[in-house]
Scaffold this motif. Structure first.
Motif, short mmCIF file in Angstrom:
data_model
loop_
_atom_site.label_atom_id
_atom_site.label_comp_id
_atom_site.label_asym_id
_atom_site.label_seq_id
_atom_site.Cartn_x
_atom_site.Cartn_y
_atom_site.Cartn_z
N HIS A 1 46.38 22.07 -7.44
CA HIS A 1 45.23 21.17 -7.36
C HIS A 1 43.95 21.93 -6.97
O HIS A 1 43.92 22.61 -5.96
N VAL A 2 42.90 21.79 -7.79
CA VAL A 2 41.61 22.40 -7.50
C VAL A 2 40.68 21.32 -6.95
O VAL A 2 40.63 20.20 -7.48
N SER A 3 39.96 21.64 -5.87
CA SER A 3 39.08 20.64 -5.27
C SER A 3 37.83 21.31 -4.70
O SER A 3 37.76 22.53 -4.56
N GLN A 4 36.86 20.47 -4.36
CA GLN A 4 35.63 20.93 -3.71
C GLN A 4 35.74 20.68 -2.22
O GLN A 4 36.16 19.61 -1.79
N VAL A 5 35.36 21.67 -1.42
CA VAL A 5 35.34 21.54 0.04
C VAL A 5 34.02 22.12 0.52
O VAL A 5 33.64 23.23 0.14
N ASN A 6 33.31 21.39 1.36
CA ASN A 6 32.08 21.91 1.96
C ASN A 6 32.43 22.70 3.21
O ASN A 6 33.16 22.21 4.07
N MET A 7 31.93 23.93 3.29
CA MET A 7 32.28 24.83 4.39
C MET A 7 31.03 25.46 5.00
O MET A 7 30.04 25.66 4.32
N GLN A 8 31.15 25.78 6.27
CA GLN A 8 30.06 26.48 6.97
C GLN A 8 30.11 27.95 6.58
O GLN A 8 31.17 28.58 6.59
N TRP A 9 28.93 28.52 6.27
CA TRP A 9 28.87 29.92 5.87
C TRP A 9 28.85 30.81 7.10
O TRP A 9 27.88 30.84 7.85
N GLY A 10 29.95 31.54 7.30
CA GLY A 10 30.07 32.51 8.37
C GLY A 10 31.13 32.15 9.39
O GLY A 10 31.48 30.98 9.56
N ILE A 11 31.69 33.19 10.01
CA ILE A 11 32.64 33.03 11.10
C ILE A 11 32.16 33.88 12.27
O ILE A 11 31.41 34.83 12.09
N GLN A 12 32.59 33.53 13.46
CA GLN A 12 32.26 34.34 14.62
C GLN A 12 33.54 34.58 15.43
O GLN A 12 33.88 33.82 16.32
N PRO A 13 34.25 35.66 15.10
CA PRO A 13 35.46 35.99 15.86
C PRO A 13 35.12 36.25 17.33
O PRO A 13 33.98 36.59 17.65
N SER A 14 36.10 36.13 18.19
CA SER A 14 35.87 36.30 19.63
C SER A 14 35.32 37.68 19.97
O SER A 14 34.57 37.84 20.93
N TRP A 15 35.63 38.68 19.17
CA TRP A 15 35.20 40.05 19.46
C TRP A 15 33.78 40.34 18.96
O TRP A 15 33.21 41.38 19.27
N SER A 16 33.20 39.43 18.16
CA SER A 16 31.90 39.69 17.55
C SER A 16 30.78 38.95 18.27
O SER A 16 30.93 37.80 18.65
#
Length: 192
Positions: A47-62
């Protein structure tokens, strides 16, 4: 690298919908920045779908938001490896921006598809309980045209390789060939 995007306009959403086989919709934004929402395309099972996502991650070490991962190391770096295996996605865009120092000023350049078609930027997504999904885009060594402006460029998946990119069972060897720079003739560059 590639910290500003021009998100697909309404007229290009139909092309994405027809190409992918879903009803794709994205809000136009000619200056989308990290931490804002991106309309992405994901596949789970068949199944292909659209998902809205936040651009970027912030790992605990960064101390800063990570918005890009290098295609050459995305499969082996601990921050990205699991997402690369299980959560590859596409971000349809109209184009992206880069700045180049020219004399004492920085000149802004806009990169888009040479035939005014959508570009399908490769990404990997992160899904955590009680938080919105997040996405990191992939970069690669540039083609000859783009290297005049920046030492990296986004990874773009051509329409005939979309299914291969999204397929959960695809091997790393098959995926590696998709993560090099697309040819110069696909890209148009203008001052912005």
């Amino acid at each position: 690298m590639c910290g500003r995007l021009n998100i697909i306009n309404t007229s290009l959403c139909k092309i994405v919908s027809d190409t992918i086989g879903l009803n794709f919709h994205s809000e136009s934004n000619d200056n989308l920045s990290p931490s804002e929402l991106l309309s992405t395309i994901v596949q789970s099972n068949e199944h292909v779908s659209q998902v809205n996502m936040q651009w970027g991650i912030q790992p605990s070490w960064s101390k800063r938001l990570l918005i890009n991962a290098q295609s050459e190391t995305v499969a082996i770096k601990p921050t990205f490896a699991k997402a690369f295996v299980a959560h590859r996605c596409l971000i349809p865009i109209s184009g992206w921006y880069e700045w180049r120092k020219e004399g004492s000023k920085k000149q802004k350049y806009y990169f888009s598809h040479s035939q005014n078609l959508p570009l399908y930027m490769a990404g990997v997504s992160y899904h955590k309980f009680n938080t919105p999904p997040q996405v990191v885009t992939l970069t690669t060594k540039p083609n000859q045209l783009c290297e005049q402006y920046h030492h990296r460029m986004p990874v773009f998946i051509l329409p005939d390789s979309i299914n291969a990119w999204l397929a959960p069972q695809n091997s790393q060897a098959n995926l590696s060939r998709l993560m090099s720079a697309i040819p110069d003739e696909y890209i148009s560059v203008t001052t912005s």
